[in-house]
Design a protein around this motif. Structure first.
Motif, mmCIF file in Angstrom:
data_model
loop_
_atom_site.group_PDB
_atom_site.id
_atom_site.type_symbol
_atom_site.label_atom_id
_atom_site.label_comp_id
_atom_site.label_asym_id
_atom_site.label_seq_id
_atom_site.Cartn_x
_atom_site.Cartn_y
_atom_site.Cartn_z
ATOM 1 N N ARG A 288 16.593 -10.095 -9.062
ATOM 2 C CA ARG A 288 17.237 -8.788 -9.066
ATOM 3 C C ARG A 288 16.321 -7.742 -9.716
ATOM 4 N NH1 ARG A 288 21.649 -8.278 -13.711
ATOM 5 N NH2 ARG A 288 19.775 -8.879 -14.814
ATOM 6 N N ASP A 289 15.770 -8.125 -10.866
ATOM 7 C CA ASP A 289 14.929 -7.184 -11.590
ATOM 8 C C ASP A 289 13.624 -6.944 -10.857
ATOM 9 O OD1 ASP A 289 16.904 -7.231 -13.419
ATOM 10 O OD2 ASP A 289 15.914 -8.649 -14.764
ATOM 11 N N LYS A 290 13.149 -7.994 -10.207
ATOM 12 C CA LYS A 290 11.884 -7.833 -9.487
ATOM 13 C C LYS A 290 12.029 -6.836 -8.349
ATOM 14 C CE LYS A 290 11.206 -12.295 -8.981
ATOM 15 N NZ LYS A 290 10.592 -13.552 -8.503
ATOM 16 N N VAL A 291 13.133 -6.922 -7.636
ATOM 17 C CA VAL A 291 13.354 -6.008 -6.518
ATOM 18 C C VAL A 291 13.431 -4.577 -7.019
ATOM 19 C CG1 VAL A 291 15.003 -5.309 -4.754
ATOM 20 C CG2 VAL A 291 14.437 -7.728 -5.039
ATOM 21 N N THR A 292 14.207 -4.419 -8.066
ATOM 22 C CA THR A 292 14.349 -3.066 -8.602
ATOM 23 C C THR A 292 13.018 -2.527 -9.079
ATOM 24 O OG1 THR A 292 16.481 -3.848 -9.420
ATOM 25 C CG2 THR A 292 15.761 -1.691 -10.151
ATOM 26 N N TYR A 293 12.299 -3.403 -9.733
ATOM 27 C CA TYR A 293 11.006 -2.974 -10.256
ATOM 28 C C TYR A 293 10.082 -2.561 -9.125
ATOM 29 C CZ TYR A 293 6.512 -3.297 -12.597
ATOM 30 O OH TYR A 293 5.277 -3.028 -13.095
ATOM 31 N N MET A 294 10.075 -3.357 -8.079
ATOM 32 C CA MET A 294 9.192 -3.059 -6.955
ATOM 33 C C MET A 294 9.609 -1.771 -6.256
ATOM 34 S SD MET A 294 6.648 -4.890 -6.679
ATOM 35 C CE MET A 294 5.869 -6.465 -6.921
ATOM 36 N N TYR A 295 10.887 -1.576 -6.189
ATOM 37 C CA TYR A 295 11.371 -0.362 -5.552
ATOM 38 C C TYR A 295 10.852 0.866 -6.304
ATOM 39 C CZ TYR A 295 14.690 3.422 -4.682
ATOM 40 O OH TYR A 295 15.265 4.626 -4.410
ATOM 41 N N TYR A 296 10.997 0.823 -7.614
ATOM 42 C CA TYR A 296 10.599 2.012 -8.375
ATOM 43 C C TYR A 296 9.087 2.190 -8.410
ATOM 44 C CZ TYR A 296 15.259 3.183 -9.887
ATOM 45 O OH TYR A 296 16.556 3.583 -9.897
ATOM 46 N N THR A 297 8.383 1.099 -8.567
ATOM 47 C CA THR A 297 6.928 1.261 -8.575
ATOM 48 C C THR A 297 6.429 1.681 -7.195
ATOM 49 O OG1 THR A 297 6.802 -1.120 -8.240
ATOM 50 C CG2 THR A 297 6.437 -0.302 -10.473
ATOM 51 N N GLY A 298 7.126 1.205 -6.145
ATOM 52 C CA GLY A 298 6.771 1.645 -4.801
ATOM 53 C C GLY A 298 6.985 3.143 -4.640
ATOM 54 N N ARG A 299 8.055 3.610 -5.192
ATOM 55 C CA ARG A 299 8.298 5.054 -5.110
ATOM 56 C C ARG A 299 7.201 5.831 -5.837
ATOM 57 N NH1 ARG A 299 14.229 6.951 -6.613
ATOM 58 N NH2 ARG A 299 13.107 8.914 -6.508
ATOM 59 N N LEU A 300 6.795 5.264 -6.962
ATOM 60 C CA LEU A 300 5.731 5.942 -7.699
ATOM 61 C C LEU A 300 4.470 6.029 -6.857
ATOM 62 C CD1 LEU A 300 6.119 4.473 -11.291
ATOM 63 C CD2 LEU A 300 6.561 6.809 -10.530
ATOM 64 N N PHE B 144 4.601 8.838 -4.408
ATOM 65 C CA PHE B 144 4.241 10.127 -5.011
ATOM 66 C C PHE B 144 2.732 10.279 -5.110
ATOM 67 C CE2 PHE B 144 8.530 10.031 -7.190
ATOM 68 C CZ PHE B 144 9.052 10.996 -6.358
ATOM 69 N N ASN B 145 2.105 9.161 -5.406
ATOM 70 C CA ASN B 145 0.654 9.220 -5.542
ATOM 71 C C ASN B 145 -0.047 9.168 -4.189
ATOM 72 O OD1 ASN B 145 1.104 9.219 -8.281
ATOM 73 N ND2 ASN B 145 0.882 6.987 -8.446
ATOM 74 N N GLU B 146 0.739 9.104 -3.133
ATOM 75 C CA GLU B 146 0.202 9.004 -1.784
ATOM 76 C C GLU B 146 -0.732 7.816 -1.640
ATOM 77 O OE1 GLU B 146 -1.195 12.666 -0.264
ATOM 78 O OE2 GLU B 146 0.704 13.656 -0.612
ATOM 79 N N ASN B 147 -0.366 6.803 -2.377
ATOM 80 C CA ASN B 147 -1.104 5.554 -2.292
ATOM 81 C C ASN B 147 -0.324 4.644 -1.348
ATOM 82 O OD1 ASN B 147 -2.841 3.496 -2.735
ATOM 83 N ND2 ASN B 147 -2.591 3.479 -4.964
#
Lengths: 1078, 413
Positions: free
Chosen positions: B213-225, B228-231
Motif C-alpha cells: 500500500r505504501d509503496k504504491v502511494t510512494y510511487m504515485y507521489y514521486t511519479g508526480r514529482l 513536474f520535473n518533466e522527467n
C-alpha cells in the motif's frame, strides 16, 4: 564630614543621644553583624578589627553615652569588632560620604519631606528589617550558622538599622555591611539581591547604594558569603522581622504580627537560644533606636534627596534642630513609655541599661552589645533585657515619634511620612551630623562600634530631636500621639522579640496589652489588614482612633473566633473619624497607598541629582532606622515600611507574606528562589516605599525612574497585586532566571517588585526600550505594544543615504510619510544613476519599514524600485521588491498589479526554470488577469520559450509592454544561442546572416523600416555575435554573408560572458554596472 | 444527542480509559488503533464524545488512577480532542490531538518493539486529516490556515522516530506518504526531497520490504514529482509501477495514477485507448489524443484551453502543451503522405507554403517565418529527419523514416 561634624556638634547632645540610639541600633546591627561577623569573623582579622572597633566604639560611646558605652563595650565589642572590621573601612569612607551626603541630604530631605514619606516607608521597611535586626540576634545566630555571610545577613538585617546609623556616620560601615548582607540575604542572589531584599524598598535603594559603596569594602569578604546562604537567611529573618515589626508597628495588628514574628524569630533563633535572646533584646532595642533615630536621619536625608523642595530641607533643618530638642523630649517621653516597656520586659535589663546607659540609647547600645555579645549570651540576656527596657523606652520615645510618623504616616502616610521623613531626616541629619563629628573619629577607629554607639547616642538625641521635629512639624503633633501608639507598637514589637528571645514574659509585660501573644496569634492577612487600616490614618489622632477601632475589632474577632477565619484581605476598612486632615496627610496617604511613598519625588528629576545623595541618605536612614529601630523613628519607619510593604504588596502579598515566605525559604535554606522572591518583594517594597531611597547613586536615573514608576504604580499596585498578576510577574521573572549574575538576580527582584520590578526588568533587559516604557511601564515585556514602539519620524531631509540599521531607529533620522513622498518624487525625477536611486529608495524603504507604513505610498516606492531594478538588470533587488509587492498587493494595497504579475510570470519562466512555480503562478492568474495585455504577453512569451519558438519570442520581444523587455533581455542571449543551434542543425546548406539578424532581433523593426544604416548595424552586430559564438560565416557569390550551418552545427559554443566576474554576480561588477546604469 | 446519565457517561469514559490503558499495557496495537481514530466517527467514539460533553471532569478520572495518569499526557488531550471534534471545533481538536500525539510519540520512542505501529499510522493519518479540517475552519473564519504546516512538521518528527534501524522502520514509508500528501496540498513539494533522499539512499530501507500500500502511494507521489520535473521516463516508470501494484478494485486510485500517466505516455508517443479513457473517466484527454492522432493543432489548443484550469491544477498543462510539436509532426507527416500518394518522387520535398496553407485551413494564423521556425524545431528535435532549405523554403525530408516514432522515448529537448 566637617559639615556633618558641625551639624553633629549642633545637634551634639541630642545627636549624641540619637547617635547613641543609632549606635545602639548600629550596635544591634553590630551585634548582628558581630554575630554574623563573628561567624564570618571566623576570619580572625575581621573579628579582631571589629573587636577593636567595638572597643573604640565602646569608648566613644561611653564618652558619648555611658550607657551605650557600657553595653557596647561589653557586648558590642566582639560584634563591633567584627562589624567595625568590616565597616571600619566602609564606615570611614561611608561616614565621610555619608556625612557629606547627610549634610547635603538633610536640606534635601527636608525639601523632600513628601519623599521622606517614601523614605519612611522605606525606613519602615528598614525598620521591618530592623526588627529583623532587632531579631537579628536571632537572625544573627541563624546567620552565623548560615555562614559568615550569615553574619552579613545579620548585618544585613542590621543594615536597616545600621543603615540609619550608617547614614549618620559609622553606620555607613554597618550599612554597607548591612546592605551587603541585605543584598545577600534578600537577593540570596548576591549583593544586588541582598540589596533588593535589604532595600525592601527605599532602603533597598539605599542599601543598594550603600551596598555599592560599601560593597567594595565588604563585598569581597562578607558580600559573597552573605549572598549565598546568609542572604536567604537574613531575608527570611528579615522578612519575618519585617512582618513582625510591621505588625507591631501597625499597632494592634502589629502586636499580633509581632507575636508571630517573635515566634518566628524565636524559632529561627532557637538554634542559638542565647543569641536569640540577645538578638531579640538587642533587636528590640535596635528597633526603637534605629526606628527612632536612624530612620529619621535616613528619612530626612531621603526626603530631602527625594524631594528637593527647599521647604522640606528647611523643615528638616528646623526639624533637626527641633528634633534634637524634641528628641530629648521625645526620648524622655519615650523613655517613660520605653521604660514601661522596658520595665515590663526587663526590669533587670533596665537596670543594666540604666547602668550602662541611662539613655535609651545606652540601652540600645546595650542591646547591641548584647547582640554582639551573643557569645556572652548570658550577658546578652541581661543586657538585652536591660536594653529592651531601655529600648522600649527609647522605642517608645522614638516610637512615639515614629508612630506619630509611622502611625500617622501609615494611616496618613503622607503626613506621617512627611513627618516621619522630617523626623527621619532630622534624626538622620542630626545623627549624621553628630556622627560626622563624633562618629568620624569613632568611625575611623571603630566604624561599627562608633557608629553604633554614636548612632545610639545620636539616636537618643535624634530621637528627641525627631520627636521635637515631629512636634514642630504640624504632623508631629499628631505624630506624637501616634508615636505613643507607635511606641506601644514598637513595644509590642520589642515584646515579640523578647518573647522570641525567651523573655516572653517580659515582652508580654512590656506589651502589657498582651499584644505579644496576640501578635503571635494574628494571621498575616489580619496584620495586613491592620496595616492597611493604619495606612489610611492621616495623623496621630487618626492612628489612635484607628488603633482603637482595630483593637476592638481584634478583640471582637477573637471573641468570635473569626480572627483566623475571616478573609482580612477583603475585609472592608472601617471608617476612621477624621481627626485631622492635612494635605500632608493626604500626601502621606497617597504615598502609603501607593506603596511608593512619593511618586512625584521619584519622578522629579531633582531626585536624580539628589539620588546619589539620597541613596546614601537612605542608607544612612536605613542604618539609622536599623539602629533607630530601637527608637520611635524606627517604629515609624517600620510602620511605614510595613504599611508600604503591605500596601505595595497588599495586592500581591503582604509584606508579611513575603517575609514569611522568605523566612520559610530561608529556614528551608531555599535561598535562591524564595530569597529572590523575598528580595523581589523587598525590592518592590523598597521601590514603592523608597522610590526616593531606591534612587541609587549609580542607578540614580534608573532608580529614579523606577521609583517614579513605582510611585505611579503604587496606585496601580493594588491592581497589580492580584494573584494573577503576581503569577504573571513570577512567570515573567522566571524568564530571567537563567540570567547571569546580577542581572538575573536583579531581574528576579524586579519582576517580583511588581510594576516597579517590571520597570526594572525592562531597564535591565532593554535599556533602549526603557525610555519608551517609562510612561507605560505598567506594560509587561510580553505585552509590548509594538505600536508604541513604532518610530514616528521627524526628519525633514528629503535626501538620505541608506545605512543598514544596527540599532533601534532614531526618530530624528527617520522621515515621516510626507517627506518620504517628496523623496520618492525626487528619486523618480532624478537624473542620477541607478546606484544613487537605489540607495535613496532603500533608505525610503527603510524609513517606511521602521514606521510600519504599508499603504499605497509603500507600493509606489517598491514599484518604482522594482522598475528601476529591472531597467538596470538588478534581479536580486527586483526580487526583493517583488516579494514585498506580493504581500502588499495581498494586503489590498492598490498598485500596478497586472504589470507586476506579468513580471512575476516572466521571472518564473525565464529565470527560475521551475515548472511547478510557473504552473502555480499560471494557475493563480484570474480570468481577468489573463485578458491583460501585459499578462497575455507574458503568457505568450512563456509559450514561445517552452516551445523554443524563437521567431515568436523575438517578435514578442519587440512588442513587449512595460518593462517586459527588460526581463526578456536577460533571456535573449540564451534564446539566440538556442535558435542558432536549431538553425544550424536544421538549415542546409546556409542561412543568410541577414535573416538570422532579423529573426533573432538584431535589428529593430524601427531600424528596418527607417534606415538601412541601422539595419546594417544590426547585421554587423549579428555577425559579431555569431562569430563570437563559434559560428562559421562565409560570403557567397553575391557578397552576402551566410551562416555555414553544417560547420557551425558542431562548432557552436556559448562563450564566457564578457562581464563574468569571479563571484558570479555580474550585477556586483561595479564598473560595468555603473556604465550600464549611469 | 440522546440523553446520557452522568453515571453512564462516567462508565463510558472509564471504559474507554480502561481499553486504552489495557491496550498500552498489553502492547496491543490493534485494539489501540481504533481508540486513536478521532475522525473515524465510530459509534464508540461518538458516544464517548457525548459522554465527555456531559461528564466534564474527565481529567480527574485520569489523575485518580495511576493506570491512567501514567499516560495522562496522551489521554487528557486526546479526550479533549474527541470532545472538540464532536462539536466540530476542528482547530481545538487538532491542537489537542497534536498534543496527545506528541506525548504518544514520546512514549513510542521508548518502546523497543513496533507493536504500536498501527497506532502510529492512525496518528499520522489523523493528524493530517484534522489539520486539513482545522485549516478549513480557520480559512472560513478569515484566519491564516497554518495547521497543516504544523502537521507537516509533526509528521517529520514521527518520521524521525521511525527512520532508523529496527523494526519501526517499516512505518517510515507510511509517514512519508502522509507527508507527501501534506506537502502536495501545501504546494511545498520541494520539502519532499529530503524525505525521498532518506528513503532512497538509506541502506536500511529495502524498498520491497515496505507494505505494498505504501509503496504504491510512494510511487504515485514521486511519479508526480517527476512529471513536474518533466522527467518523463522516470515518471513513466514510477507511475507504471504504481498502476501495476495498485489494488485493481480501487478505481479512484487508478484514475489518479492515470491522470498523470496518460500525459506522460502521450509525451513519449504512446496513446491510450479510448476504452481506457472512458473507463476511468479521463475524458479531458480524449481531444488531446484525437489531436495527436489527426495532427489537429486547433483541436489540441482548444482542448488545452477548455481544460486549462484542470490541467494547471494537476500540473500537466505544460506537459500537454509540449505535445504541440508532435501535432506538427503529425500534420507534416500527413502532408507527406498525401504528397507521396500523388507523387512519390517528390514527396520528400514539402514546400513551406503548403504547410502554411494547411495551418491556415486549421485556422492557425501563422506566417512563413513562424512555420519555418517550427519546421526547424521539428528537425532540431529530431521529430523529422531532413533539412530546411532557406533559399527555396522547402523542407527536405529524409527518404528513410522521415518521421521517426518516439517509441517510448521523450522528445529531444
Amino acid at each position: 564630614m566637617a559639615e556633618n561634624r558641625n551639624d553633629d556638634a549642633a545637634a551634639a547632645v541630642e545627636s549624641h543621644s540619637l547617635k547613641h540610639q543609632i549606635l545602639e541600633a548600629g550596635q544591634v546591627h553590630v551585634s548582628a553583624y558581630g554575630h554574623s561577623y563573628f561567624s564570618p569573623s571566623t576570619t580572625g582579622a575581621k573579628t579582631a578589627a571589629w573587636s577593636t572597633y567595638r572597643t573604640a566604639n565602646g569608648s566613644t560611646e561611653n564618652g558619648f553615652a555611658s550607657n551605650s558605652g557600657y553595653h557596647h563595650v561589653q557586648q558590642t565589642e566582639v560584634s563591633r569588632d567584627v562589624q567595625s572590621g568590616l565597616t571600619s573601612a566602609t564606615n570611614s569612607s561611608t561616614l565621610s560620604t555619608l556625612g557629606a551626603a547627610n549634610g547635603l541630604q538633610e536640606p534635601c530631605a527636608y525639601a523632600s519631606y513628601p519623599t521622606s514619606a517614601d523614605p519612611h516607608g522605606y525606613e519602615n521597611t528598614a525598620y521591618a528589617n530592623y526588627p529583623a535586626y532587632g531579631y537579628p540576634p536571632q537572625t544573627n545566630p541563624s546567620y552565623p550558622p548560615a555562614q559568615q555571610v550569615g553574619s552579613y545577613p545579620t548585618s544585613g538585617a542590621p543594615p536597616y538599622r545600621s543603615h540609619p546609623s550608617f547614614q549618620i556616620t559609622s553606620s555607613y560601615g554597618p550599612s554597607t555591611s548591612y546592605s551587603s548582607t541585605h543584598y545577600n540575604a534578600a537577593a540570596d542572589y548576591q549583593t544586588t539581591g541582598g540589596y533588593q531584599s535589604s532595600g525592601y524598598d527605599n532602603q533597598t535603594n539605599m542599601w543598594y547604594d550603600y551596598g555599592n559603596y560599601q560593597y567594595p569594602n565588604y563585598p569581597s569578604d562578607s558580600v559573597g558569603a552573605h549572598n549565598s546562604s546568609t542572604a536567604a537567611v537574613t531575608q527570611l529573618q528579615y522578612q519575618p522581622h519585617y512582618q513582625q515589626w510591621a505588625n507591631d508597628y501597625s499597632q494592634n495588628a502589629s502586636d499580633v504580627s509581632c507575636a508571630p514574628g517573635t515566634e518566628n524569630m524565636s524559632v529561627t533563633t532557637i538554634s542559638t537560644p542565647n543569641c536569640a535572646v540577645p538578638g531579640i533584646s538587642s533587636g528590640y532595642p535596635c528597633y526603637p533606636a534605629s526606628g527612632s533615630q536612624p530612620p529619621p536621619p535616613g528619612t530626612t536625608s531621603w526626603r530631602p534627596s527625594s524631594s528637593s523642595s527647599e521647604i522640606h530641607s528647611v523643615q528638616v533643618q528646623q526639624a533637626s534642630s527641633a528634633i534634637v530638642d524634641n528628641h530629648d523630649d521625645s526620648w524622655k517621653v519615650g523613655t517613660p513609655g520605653l521604660q514601661t516597656n522596658n520595665l515590663c520586659q526587663m526590669p533587670t535589663s533596665y537596670q543594666q541599661p540604666s547602668d550602662s546607659n541611662l539613655i535609651s540609647h545606652e540601652t540600645f547600645e546595650n542591646r547591641q552589645r548584647t547582640l554582639c555579645p551573643q557569645t556572652p549570651y548570658p550577658q546578652y540576656p541581661s543586657a538585652h533585657q536591660a536594653p529592651n527596657p531601655q529600648y522600649p523606652s527609647a522605642h517608645q520615645a522614638p516610637n512615639p515619634q515614629y508612630p506619630s510618623g509611622h502611625q500617622e504616616p501609615n494611616p496618613q502616610y503622607p503626613s506621617s511620612n512627611q513627618a516621619s521623613n522630617l523626623q527621619f531626616t532630622t534624626a538622620r541629619q542630626a545623627p549624621n551630623l553628630q556622627f560626622p563629628t563624633s562618629h568620624q573619629p569613632p568611625n575611623l577607629q571603630f566604624p561599627m562600634a562608633h557608629q553604633v554607639s554614636q548612632t545610639f547616642q545620636s539616636p537618643s538625641q535624634t530621637g528627641p530631636t525627631f520627636q521635637q521635629i515631629l512636634e514642630l512639624l504640624p504632623l508631629w503633633p499628631s505624630a506624637c500621639p501616634k508615636t505613643e501608639k507607635d511606641t506601644s507598637a514598637p513595644d509590642v514589637a520589642s515584646k515579640p522579640a523578647y518573647i522570641s528571645v525567651s523573655i516572653p514574659k517580659s515582652n508580654k509585660v512590656s506589651h502589657g496589652a498582651a499584644e505579644t501573644p496576640m501578635t503571635v496569634m494574628f494571621p498575616k492577612s489580619f496584620c495586613a489588614y491592620v496595616e492597611r487600616a493604619l495606612a489610611r490614618c492621616k495623623d496621630d489622632a487618626d492612628k489612635v482612633a484607628c488603633q482603637n477601632i482595630l483593637k476592638e475589632m481584634t478583640s471582637k474577632a477573637r471573641a468570635d473566633g473569626t480572627l483566623f477565619t475571616r478573609n482580612w484581605d477583603i475585609e472592608p476598612l472601617f471608617f476612621i473619624p477624621n481627626t485631622s486632615v492635612d494635605s500632608l496627610n493626604k500626601d502621606n496617604q497617597q504615598s502609603t497607598v501607593i506603596g511608593s511613598s512619593q511618586p512625584k519625588y521619584k519622578k522629579s528629576p531633582s531626585k536624580r541629582g539628589k539620588s546619589r545623595w539620597e541613596p546614601i541618605a537612605e542608607e544612612k536612614l536605613a542604618e539609622k532606622i536599623a539602629s533607630v529601630s530601637q527608637d520611635p523613628v524606627k517604629d515609624a519607619s517600620w510602620d511605614r515600611l510595613r504599611e508600604r510593604e503591605k500596601i505595595a504588596l497588599s495586592g500581591k502579598q503582604d509584606v508579611k507574606d513575603c517575609n514569611f515566605s522568605d523566612i520559610k525559604f530561608f529556614s528551608s535554606q531555599q535561598q535562591a528562589l524564595p530569597s529572590k522572591n523575598a528580595q523581589k518583594q523587598v525590592k518592590k517594597q523598597r521601590l514603592n516605599n523608597g522610590t526616593n531611597a531606591v534612587e541609587n547613586d549609580d542607578a540614580s536615573s534608573e532608580s529614579d525612574r523606577e521609583q517614579g514608576l513605582g510611585a505611579y504604580y503604587s496606585g496601580a499596585i493594588a491592581l497589580a497585586n492580584s494573584p494573577e498578576e503576581r503569577k504573571r510577574r513570577e512567570n515573567r521573572s522566571k524568564r530571567f532566571d537563567k540570567g547571569h549574575g546580577h542581572r538575573g538576580e536583579i531581574k528576579y527582584f524586579r519582576p517580583k517588585g511588581g510594576i516597579g520590578a517590571g520597570n526594572l526588568h525592562r531597564r535591565t533587559s532593554s535599556p533602549l526600550l526603557n525610555k519608551n516604557y517609562e510612561d507605560g511601564y505598567s506594560r509587561a515585556v510580553e505585552d509590548m505594544d509594538w505600536d508604541s514602539l513604532t518610530v514616528k519620524g521627524t526628519c525633514q531631509e528629503i535626501e538620505k543615504r541608506y545605512l543598514r540599521l544596527t540599532s533601534a531607529p532614531d526618530p530624528t533620522t527617520v522621515r515621516p510619510e510626507e517627506v518620504l513622498e517628496k523623496a520618492l518624487f525626487m528619486v523618480q525625477n532624478s537624473q542620477k544613476n541607478y546606484f544613487y536611486k537605489c540607495d535613496q529608495l532603500k533608505s525610503i524603504r527603510q524609513d517606511l519599514t521602521v514606521q510600519r507604513i504599508r499603504n499605497e505610498l509603500t507600493v509606489k516606492v517598491y514599484e518604482t524600485h522594482a522598475r528601476l531594478a529591472l531597467e538596470a538588470g538588478d534581479v536580486p533587488e527586483y526580487n526583493q521588491c517583488q516579494s514585498q509587492l506580493k504581500s502588499l498587493y495581498a494586503e489590498g494595497n492598490k498598485g500596478c498589479y497586472m504589470e507586476f504579475s506579468a513580471y512575476n510570470l516572466l521571472c518564473a519562466i525565464l529565470h527560475s526554470n521551475n515548472n511547478r512555480d510557473l504552473v502555480a503562478s499560471m494557475a493563480r492568474l484570474s480570468a481577468e488577469a489573463k485578458k491583460d495585455d501585459a499578462v497575455k504577453h507574458a503568457l505568450a512569451v512563456r509559450a514561445a520559450v517552452t516551445s523554443g519558438n524563437y521567431i515568436l519570442f523575438f517578435r514578442l520581444y519587440k512588442t513587449a509592454p512595460n518593462l517586459n523587455t527588460c526581463l526578456m533581455d536577460l533571456y535573449v542571449e540564451k534564446m539566440r544561442f538556442e535558435a542558432v543551434r536549431c538553425m544550424s542543425r536544421s538549415y542546409r546548406p546556409t542561412v543568410p546572416v541577414a535573416f538570422v539578424a532579423q529573426v533573432l532581433g538584431f535589428t529593430s523593426n524601427a531600424a528596418m523600416e527607417v534606415s538601412e544604416e541601422k539595419d546594417t548595424d544590426g547585421l554587423e552586430e549579428c555577425d559579431e555575435w555569431l562569430r563570437a559564438h563559434g559560428a562559421s560565416i562565409i560570403v557567397d557569390s553575391n557578397g552576402e554573408k551566410q551562416l555555414d550551418t553544417k560547420v557551425s552545427s558542431s562548432s557552436l559554443y556559448m562563450p564566457e560572458p564578457d562581464d563574468a566576474v569571479a563571484h558570479g554576480d555580474t550585477s556586483l561588477a561595479v564598473n560595468d554596472f555603473l556604465t550600464r546604469t549611469s | 444527542m440522546a440523553y446520557l446519565s452522568m453515571g453512564e457517561a462516567h462508565r463510558r469514559i472509564t471504559e474507554y480509559l480502561n481499553r486504552f490503558s489495557d491496550a498500552v499495557s498489553s502492547l496491543d496495537g490493534a485494539s489501540l488503533k481504533p481508540l486513536l481514530a478521532v475522525s473515524s466517527n465510530s459509534p464508540h467514539l461518538l458516544s464517548l464524545a457525548d459522554s465527555l460533553n456531559i461528564f466534564q471532569d474527565a481529567s480527574r478520572l485520569i489523575k485518580q488512577s495511576d493506570k491512567y495518569s501514567q499516560i495522562g499526557d496522551v489521554l487528557l488531550p486526546l479526550l479533549r480532542s474527541l470532545q472538540s471534534f464532536r462539536i466540530r471545533r476542528f482547530v481545538d481538536a487538532y491542537i489537542a490531538y497534536e498534543k496527545s500525539s506528541n506525548a504518544f510519540l514520546q512514549e513510542f520512542r521508548n518502546w523497543e518493539s513496533a507493536w504500536a505501529m498501527e497506532a502510529v499510522y492512525v496518528i499520522a493519518y489523523e493528524i493530517r486529516v484534522l489539520a486539513e479540517r482545522a485549516d478549513r475552519e480557520l480559512a472560513s473564519s478569515g484566519k491564516i490556515p497554518e495547521k497543516l504546516k504544523g502537521a507537516g512538521s509533526f509528521l517529520m518528527k514521527v518520521f524521525g522516530a521511525l527512520a532508523g534501524k529496527g523494526p519501526k522502520r517499516v512505518g517510515a514509508l507510511y509517514v512519508t506518504c502522509q507527508l507527501f500528501k501534506v506537502y502536495f496540498k501545501l504546494g511545498t513539494v520541494h520539502l519532499c526531497r529530503s524525505v525521498i533522499r532518506s528513503i532512497e539512499t538509506a541502506r536500511i530501507f529495502d524498498f520491497e520490504e515496505f507494505p505494498i500500500r505504501d509503496k504504491v502511494t510512494y510511487m504515485y507521489y514521486t511519479g508526480r514529482l517527476e512529471v513536474f520535473n518533466e522527467n518523463f521516463l522516470a515518471a513513466d516508470q514510477k507511475l507504471t509501477y504504481a498502476l501495476k501494484h495498485c489494488n485493481p478494485q480501487s478505481e479512484a486510485n487508478i484514475r489518479m495514477i492515470l491522470k498523470y500517466l496518460v500525459p506522460v505516455k502521450l509525451s513519449i508517443g504512446i496513446l491510450p485507448t479510448k476504452w481506457l479513457l472512458e473507463k476511468y473517466n479521463l475524458v479531458e484527454y480524449t481531444d488531446v489524443v484525437h489531436a495527436l492522432k489527426r495532427g489537429d493543432l486547433r483541436l489540441l489548443r482548444h482542448a488545452l484551453q477548455e481544460h486549462e484550469d484542470r490541467f494547471l491544477r494537476s500540473g500537466v498543462y505544460l506537459v500537454l502543451e509540449k505535445l504541440e510539436l508532435q501535432v506538427y509532426q503529425r500534420l507534416v507527416k500527413k502532408i507527406y503522405i498525401i504528397q507521396k500518394q500523388r507523387d512519390p518522387s517528390k514527396a520528400h520535398q514539402v514546400k513551406l507554403e503548403v504547410i502554411v496553407k494547411a495551418l491556415k485551413w486549421l485556422e492557425m494564423d501563422m506566417d512563413v517565418d513562424e512555420v519555418e521556425c517550427i519546421m526547424a524545431i521539428l528537425i532540431y528535435k529530431n521529430l523529422m529527419k531532413g533539412y530546411f532549405a532557406h533559399k527555396s523554403k522547402v523542407v527536405v525530408l529524409s527518404k528513410q523514416d522521415p518521421f521517426p516514432k518516439l517509441n517510448g522515448k521523450p522528445v529531444n529537448s
